[in-house]
Write an enzyme that holds these catalytic residues in place. Structure first.
Site, short mmCIF file in Angstrom:
data_model
loop_
_atom_site.label_atom_id
_atom_site.label_comp_id
_atom_site.label_asym_id
_atom_site.label_seq_id
_atom_site.Cartn_x
_atom_site.Cartn_y
_atom_site.Cartn_z
N ASP A 30 2.33 -2.91 0.31
CA ASP A 30 1.91 -3.85 1.34
C ASP A 30 0.79 -4.76 0.87
O ASP A 30 0.13 -4.48 -0.11
CB ASP A 30 1.32 -3.05 2.52
CG ASP A 30 2.39 -2.61 3.46
OD1 ASP A 30 3.56 -2.87 3.17
OD2 ASP A 30 2.04 -2.00 4.49
N MET A 33 -6.49 -5.26 13.48
CA MET A 33 -5.75 -6.53 13.62
C MET A 33 -6.31 -7.38 14.76
O MET A 33 -5.55 -8.00 15.50
CB MET A 33 -4.25 -6.26 13.85
CG MET A 33 -3.62 -5.60 12.65
SD MET A 33 -1.93 -5.05 12.94
CE MET A 33 -2.16 -3.48 13.72
N LYS A 45 3.08 -8.24 4.58
CA LYS A 45 3.29 -9.06 5.77
C LYS A 45 2.00 -9.81 6.00
O LYS A 45 0.94 -9.20 6.12
CB LYS A 45 3.58 -8.16 6.97
CG LYS A 45 5.03 -7.82 7.07
CD LYS A 45 5.29 -7.02 8.30
CE LYS A 45 5.17 -5.56 7.97
NZ LYS A 45 4.95 -4.68 9.05
N1 SAH Z 1 -2.31 1.80 8.35
C1 SAH Z 1 -3.55 1.08 8.26
C2 SAH Z 1 -3.68 -0.01 9.28
C3 SAH Z 1 -2.69 -1.11 9.12
S1 SAH Z 1 -2.95 -2.39 10.29
C4 SAH Z 1 -4.72 2.06 8.37
O1 SAH Z 1 -4.51 3.23 8.70
O2 SAH Z 1 -5.84 1.67 8.10
C5 SAH Z 1 -3.90 -3.51 9.38
C6 SAH Z 1 -5.31 -3.60 9.91
O3 SAH Z 1 -6.10 -2.55 9.41
C7 SAH Z 1 -6.06 -4.84 9.48
O4 SAH Z 1 -5.72 -5.95 10.26
C8 SAH Z 1 -7.48 -4.43 9.70
O5 SAH Z 1 -7.82 -4.51 11.04
C9 SAH Z 1 -7.44 -2.96 9.34
N2 SAH Z 1 -7.92 -2.71 7.97
C10 SAH Z 1 -7.26 -2.10 6.97
N3 SAH Z 1 -8.03 -1.99 5.87
C11 SAH Z 1 -9.21 -2.55 6.17
C12 SAH Z 1 -10.42 -2.75 5.46
N4 SAH Z 1 -10.57 -2.35 4.20
N5 SAH Z 1 -11.45 -3.36 6.10
C13 SAH Z 1 -11.33 -3.77 7.36
N6 SAH Z 1 -10.21 -3.62 8.08
C14 SAH Z 1 -9.16 -3.01 7.51
#
Ligand code: SAH
Length: 473
Positions: A249, A384, A271
């Site tokens: 991803d 998000m 995406k």
């Molecule tokens: N499965 C992932 C989430 C996917 S949705 C998890 O468990 O973390 C994607 C969202 O995750 C992004 O839009 C953001 O809001 C958040 N996100 C993921 N990694 C991040 C990071 N290093 N710093 C800030 N937000 C993060």
């Protein structure tokens, strides 16, 4: 080589430990693990050794050391803090040619003790020939992290089949190839995943030649954490080395992708907002197709695959096609980012609950249960949510949260590009608009945000001038 490494069988044999303190107790434990009969010579015993004595695990001579104690002993360890005693033990043992170790004194030793990684029956011993025991221990710690706990079981399984395999292949070269293939392939994966019966069947079939050259494919649905490679799990690391192909991803950082096996082909299934490179339906089908070709497919996703990761949908399709899979949890953005931002998600004084939501904006609105979110003593983590931030803050205020409620947005948390903006529900949208952040970003709302100035600890190298604005309205 200054020393010859050997593994010695001391089962039911007399081994002498001179000394009754903590160091002696550690050596006694080790000798007992190797099933020795342990005799401890010391006028007094510490608490741990006394416990061993009471449990009937050791024999105690409540005396000062005397060379006669060496009668019928096959190995001796001196662990007293008295140099003269240690010297006497060493000299007496050497006269009788009994292997002797004096703790922390290589000059008095005829053998030295390595640092060990114990995955019995698999044992790894590391020694610096007594020159830098700390370095040996560091190396041992490194090995601990890369050798899975279940390796011992793998060795036992291999042992069970050893004779059968030997009978089957007349040529040693063929035998070696067979083991090389299976100890690195699906068989070992099954054992490590605890699928013991499947592993046995697999190896039995492989031996009968019933398995085609193409092994059955498998999908590893792996959470890669929030971006910092240090936050990968051991299991993730190992499967990353096994994969034939990786489907990853946008959230998977280049640093992490670099750690995937070099020869694995890489497919980007990222995406971006409003720009679905591969629609979800085709990602599911892609995984199925690759696995049916016999590939070990690493589906690498940011954070945790089961938290806003659509991991559930992907494996549902796999089950429909009877494709084996494993799921490896990852550190989700909420916990990783909060930790690196110094914002505890719960706190006895400020938040007894914590809720994770997605702030995805659809037709300029966000479909969330606002009354449930706008509760006191609760931390809200919004994934998000950057586009919808003004709507989010406004809705939370109109559903009862004070506009002074502290709120933070964190860009690329846990990585060297981490940046934190602190404000309130009222000020955060404007502060964010002015800051020009790069995704991904995470929003945290709640009293716990107040703790950030006190608990902040992580200083990204690339971003030393972290912009943190204090809450204000
Ligand atoms: N499965 C992932 C989430 C996917 S949705 C998890 O468990 O973390 C994607 C969202 O995750 C992004 O839009 C953001 O809001 C958040 N996100 C993921 N990694 C991040 C990071 N290093 N710093 C800030 N937000 C993060």
């Amino acid at each position: 080589m200054d020393f010859l490494p050997i593994f010695i069988n001391i089962k039911n044999q007399n081994c002498l430990v001179v000394g009754g303190g903590e160091v002696a107790a550690r050596k006694v434990t080790l000798l007992l693990q190797a099933n020795a009969h342990v005799i401890v010579v010391s006028p007094e015993l510490d608490e741990k050794l006394n416990a061993q004595l009471n449990q009937g695990n050791i024999t105690h001579r409540a005396e000062y050391f005397h060379p006669e104690h060496l009668a019928n002993v096959i190995l001796v360890i001196a662990a007293t803090n008295d140099r003269a005693t240690n010297q006497l033990v060493s000299e007496s043992a050497k006269i009788l040619r009994i292997p002797v170790n004096v703790v922390d004194n290589p000059d008095l030793c005829s053998f030295i003790m390595p640092s060990i990684v114990d995955r019995s029956p698999l044992l790894i011993a590391v020694s610096s020939s007594g020159k830098s025991p700390v370095l040996a221990r560091l190396l041992r710690a490194h090995l601990e992290t890369i050798i899975p706990e279940a390796y011992g079981r793998l060795v036992n399984y291999a042992a069970q089949f050893r004779e059968q395999v030997k009978q089957h292949f007349s040529h040693p070269q063929k035998r070696r190839l067979f083991w090389e293939k299976h100890l690195q392939g699906s068989f070992s994966e099954m054992v490590l995943a605890g699928k013991d019966q499947a592993a046995k069947n697999y190896l039995a079939n492989a031996l009968q030649g019933e398995i085609d050259d193409i092994p059955p494919g498998e999908v590893y649905l792996v959470g890669a954490g929030p971006g910092n490679p240090d936050l990968l799990t051991f299991r993730a690391m190992r499967l990353m080395q096994q994969a034939d192909v990786v489907v990853y991803d946008r959230l998977v950082s280049p640093a992490i992708l670099n750690m995937v096996r070099r020869d694995a082909s890489r497919i980007y299934a990222g995406k971006e907002r409003n720009k679905h490179t591969i629609p979800q339906e085709s990602i599911n089908n892609l995984l199925v197709r690759l696995a049916k070709e016999g590939k070990r497919v690493l589906r690498l996703k940011g954070g945790d695959p089961f938290i806003f990761g659509r991991g559930g949908e992907e494996i549902e399709t796999l089950t429909d096609h009877h494709i084996p899979f494993q799921v490896v949890p990852g550190i989700t953005a909420a916990s990783g980012v909060a930790a690196y931002a110094g914002i505890p998600l719960t706190h006895r004084d400020y938040a007894q609950s914590c809720i994770f939501v997605t702030g995805h904006l659809k037709n300029d609105s966000i479909n969330l249960d606002w009354p449930t979110l706008a509760r006191p003593q609760q931390t809200i983590v919004i994934y998000m949510g950057s586009l919808g931030l003004p709507v989010l803050c406004q809705q939370l205020i109109s559903h009862g949260l004070p506009d002074t409620m502290p709120a933070a947005i964190i860009q690329q948390g846990t990585t060297q590009k981490q940046k934190i903006i602190i404000g309130s529900l009222k000020t955060l949208p404007d502060l964010t608009a002015a800051a020009n952040l790069t995704p991904p970003t995470l929003i945290i709302v709640g009293e716990v945000v107040k703790l950030h100035p006190k608990l902040t600890w992580f200083q990204p190298i690339e971003n030393t001038s972290q912009s943190s604005t204090s809450p204000s309205n």
